[in-house]
Motif scaffolding. Structure first.
Motif, PDB file in Angstrom:
ATOM      1  N   LEU A   1       0.817  -1.209   0.000  1.00  0.00           N
ATOM      2  CA  LEU A   1       0.000   0.000   0.000  1.00  0.00           C
ATOM      3  C   LEU A   1       0.855   1.266   0.000  1.00  0.00           C
ATOM      4  O   LEU A   1       0.470   2.288  -0.553  1.00  0.00           O
ATOM      5  CB  LEU A   1      -0.926  -0.004   1.217  1.00  0.00           C
ATOM      6  CG  LEU A   1      -2.068  -1.013   1.112  1.00  0.00           C
ATOM      7  CD1 LEU A   1      -2.599  -1.378   2.484  1.00  0.00           C
ATOM      8  CD2 LEU A   1      -3.178  -0.452   0.254  1.00  0.00           C
ATOM      9  N   GLY A   2       2.025   1.208   0.634  1.00  0.00           N
ATOM     10  CA  GLY A   2       2.912   2.364   0.642  1.00  0.00           C
ATOM     11  C   GLY A   2       3.408   2.680  -0.759  1.00  0.00           C
ATOM     12  O   GLY A   2       3.358   3.827  -1.218  1.00  0.00           O
TER      13      GLY A   2
ATOM     14  N   PHE B   1      -7.080   6.899   0.131  1.00  0.00           N
ATOM     15  CA  PHE B   1      -6.450   6.847   1.450  1.00  0.00           C
ATOM     16  C   PHE B   1      -7.185   7.717   2.467  1.00  0.00           C
ATOM     17  O   PHE B   1      -7.249   7.385   3.641  1.00  0.00           O
ATOM     18  CB  PHE B   1      -4.972   7.255   1.354  1.00  0.00           C
ATOM     19  CG  PHE B   1      -4.096   6.137   0.902  1.00  0.00           C
ATOM     20  CD1 PHE B   1      -3.543   5.253   1.817  1.00  0.00           C
ATOM     21  CD2 PHE B   1      -3.852   5.929  -0.451  1.00  0.00           C
ATOM     22  CE1 PHE B   1      -2.750   4.196   1.410  1.00  0.00           C
ATOM     23  CE2 PHE B   1      -3.056   4.875  -0.875  1.00  0.00           C
ATOM     24  CZ  PHE B   1      -2.508   4.011   0.059  1.00  0.00           C
TER      25      PHE B   1
ATOM     26  N   SER C   1       0.673   4.057  -3.083  1.00  0.00           N
ATOM     27  CA  SER C   1       0.280   5.442  -2.792  1.00  0.00           C
ATOM     28  C   SER C   1       1.257   6.431  -3.408  1.00  0.00           C
ATOM     29  O   SER C   1       0.906   7.562  -3.702  1.00  0.00           O
ATOM     30  CB  SER C   1       0.221   5.653  -1.280  1.00  0.00           C
ATOM     31  OG  SER C   1       1.545   5.658  -0.750  1.00  0.00           O
TER      32      SER C   1
END
Lengths: 352, 313
Positions: free
Chosen positions: A246-247, A274, A250
């Motif tokens: 997810l990091g 987010f 993003s």
């Protein structure tokens, strides 16, 4: 890569094919510009199934999205969510026991599911590039790296072409080491070489990246992510970027699609996803990340497992969902537009 | 007494190479640390820095070429005192044997809980500790998900009642939602059984969540150690800063890359091993090896420029 035998015969497996293919395989290489504003890639109701001893197992179902030129779409999901199958279906490189069972994939006006294999082969590499997950196993271990670059790229011997190509991915320093073998390069260097081949060599319009940084260290990963963003800005490259991180997603995506049990359950601009996730699965995923909790506090896990969810009627996330109601077990939710998100959830509009 | 104490630990691998004689890989090069009982030390760093070699030496799968390891004050091999949980549960378990077999083996080898009934009871107890029910006992690894399988390897490590667990990338092969479950299990077991952990990981967010203390490793040596909260909140060593900045997070641009590549552990650079890539390097950094020395807030730092005020991040 392109030389792999291809046995999928989508023409016969697409039930809702929309009339005869008017463009034909010849148009594929022509690169006719799409009419202003129309997406580069348009996927509608795509479904992929694997044939197994227990019958047909759906791996991707009812997936629809558009991708504009120069846009980066991140696809995130856990293992088995169908994200990699999606990518291989777009490339028409599914394994022998899998096939596109319905839906349409239109790339720059060409219907890919109706394209013959030789037409598809002309698109692969030239107009649709692929960055694989493991750079080490995507190259021949027994052939010098420089020679492998020549397999894939024409005109490398021209003055300065190779230098320009390597400098484009920040690899100017390895110019005199190209007679070396893959094992003599680091993972980050090999991945950048493959990016040079996929993105700079043939200047494709679309790049498909399957977990391209998963095997790399954090500092090298940052380098590769910066490179991909820079290539997009410089060349207007569109990208479908698949990852479970997810990091990472993003940082690179303009829009993010969340996959669960073969379905795209939510798609939204990166910031909105987010800040205001709409689907309960998206919320649960974001809450499971350690960074959002105080040190030593229990993390919020998602109860149950994804096993078998793609065969259930109703919403596939219903058995694990915190917001489940009776209807979820019976009826698969349609796509709804809520805020900036497209969400498949019966309760998406409710403010929870 | 410390749960684990390592003194000047070294591992040099000799690799044969034709001409010019053998070469030596300096995988771990003079590392000392202490894990107080009941605490978690995370050793973080990138691939090839030597962190997994430390894990293997702690459980004596690899013999150190120098230095000492004390587990609860005792030198020498005690396989019951310290146990390993490895990264990949699929390769850690025998595919052909049941989970019951995996949990009975350590009991049989160490002669614990003799008698069929006592052993069966202990196996059930172990499974319960990691939150799995008895239905799993007769299944083989192939039919069990990764997260559940990693629980089995944790249960197996606990079979001999160790005081210390060495966790080598315990969550690296797991999905986000499953990762959270394992992290919770590790937190819970530490509390209930009074365990101490040595956590080896490249996943900074996992280290941040679990660790009391942290050691940052680069090319065989520690560059910075200290209380986890302090190091993560205000990293001092230039490498620690680069490493933490590279962790992707929403709303942040990918970090500025470090120049160059990690040098070879066969011929590590002289002086500070990080000087070839360090944005703050001076000429002196190539000559003098910086010692790991205490700075104001109790942490240890190996940097010639440690005395300078930390620049704002």
């Amino acid at each position: 890569m392109a030389a792999a035998p291809e046995t999928t015969v989508p023409e016969t497996t697409v039930p809702d094919s929309t009339g005869p293919d008017t463009t034909g395989p010849e148009a594929a290489g022509a690169g006719a510009p799409a009419p202003g504003g129309s997406p580069l890639l348009s996927v509608r109701d795509l479904a992929v199934a694997f044939r197994t001893r227990d019958g047909e197992v759906p791996a991707v179902r009812e997936v629809s999205f558009d991708l504009a030129r120069g846009e980066i779409l991140g696809l995130v999901g856990e293992s088995g969510s169908g994200k990699s199958t999606m990518l291989t279906a777009l490339m028409r490189m599914l394994p022998r026991n899998a096939a596109i069972t319905s839906g349409r994939v239109s790339f720059d006006g060409v219907e890919l599911t109706a394209l013959r294999e030789n037409g598809m082969r002309r698109l692969r590499g030239d107009r649709i590039g692929l960055i694989p997950q493991r750079p080490m196993t995507s190259l021949s271990p027994a052939t010098p790296v420089g020679r492998q670059l020549r397999w894939h790229l024409d005109g490398l011997d021209e003055d300065g072409r190779l230098r320009e190509l390597l400098a484009g991915v920040g690899l100017g320093a390895v110019l005199d080491r190209l007679d070396g073998y893959p094992f003599e390069f680091s993972g980050g260097q090999l991945q950048r070489l493959l990016i040079a081949v996929a993105a700079l060599g043939k200047r494709p319009d679309l790049l498909l990246a399957d977990e391209p940084t998963t095997t790399l260290d954090a500092t090298v990963q940052a380098q590769v992510l910066r490179l991909l963003l820079e290539l997009r800005d410089r060349m207007g490259l569109a990208m479908v970027f698949v990852t479970h991180d997810l990091g990472v997603i993003s940082q690179v995506s303009d829009r993010i699609g969340v996959m669960y049990a073969g379905r795209l359950v939510e798609i939204a601009p990166a910031g909105a996803l987010f800040d205001a996730p709409r689907h309960p699965y998206t919320r649960a995923l974001l809450e499971a990340i350690p960074g959002r909790r105080r040190r030593g506090e229990p993390l919020k896990a998602i109860p149950g497992t994804v096993a078998g969810a793609n065969r259930l009627p109703g919403c596939p996330f219903a058995p694990r969902c915190a917001a489940v109601v009776d209807r979820c077990h019976e009826e698969n939710p349609e796509v709804r537009e809520v805020g900036e998100s497209l969400v498949r959830c019966h309760r998406a509009e409710e403010d929870r | 007494m410390s749960a684990v104490r390592a003194e000047d630990l070294r591992k040099h691998y000799r690799i044969r190479s034709g001409r010019g004689g053998d070469r030596v890989v300096h995988a771990v090069d003079g590392v000392s640390f202490e894990v107080p009982a009941g605490r978690t030390l995370a050793i973080i760093g990138e691939s090839g820095c030597g962190k997994s070699t430390i894990a293997r030496m702690l459980v004596r799968l690899t013999e150190p070429t120098g230095g000492r390891i004390l587990v609860h004050g005792r030198d020498g091999v005690d396989r019951r005192a310290i146990q390993l949980v490895s990264q990949n549960p699929w390769s850690a378990l025998n595919r052909r044997k049941s989970i019951r077999h995996a949990l009975e083996q350590p009991l049989a080898v160490h002669g614990l809980h003799p008698g069929r009934a006592a052993r069966a009871a202990r196996v059930r107890e172990l499974l319960g500790l990691v939150g799995l029910d008895e239905a799993y006992l007769d299944r083989r690894p192939g039919g069990v998900s990764g997260g559940e399988l990693q629980r089995v390897t944790v249960a197996r490590a606990l079979a001999v009642e160790p005081k210390v667990l060495v966790l080598d990338e315990p969550t690296a092969s797991l999905d986000v939602s499953v990762k959270a479950l394992l992290v919770n299990l590790l937190l819970d077991l530490k509390q209930r059984l009074g365990l101490s952990y040595v956590l080896i990981t490249h996943e900074i967010d996992i280290a941040r969540h679990l660790a009391d203390d942290v050691a940052v490793m680069y090319l065989g040596r520690f560059v910075e150690t200290g209380e986890a909260e302090r190091v993560f909140d205000a990293p001092r060593h230039p490498y620690t800063r680069a490493l933490l900045a590279a962790v992707p997070a929403p709303g942040r641009e990918p970090a500025e890359p470090l120049p160059g590549e990690v040098p070879s552990a066969v011929a590590p650079p002289p002086g500070c091993r990080f000087h070839t890539r360090c944005p703050l390097a001076l000429d002196a950094c190539a000559r003098a090896v910086p010692a790991l020395e205490p700075v104001a807030d109790g942490r240890l730092l190996a940097c010639l420029r440690a005395d300078e005020p930390p620049s704002p991040r």
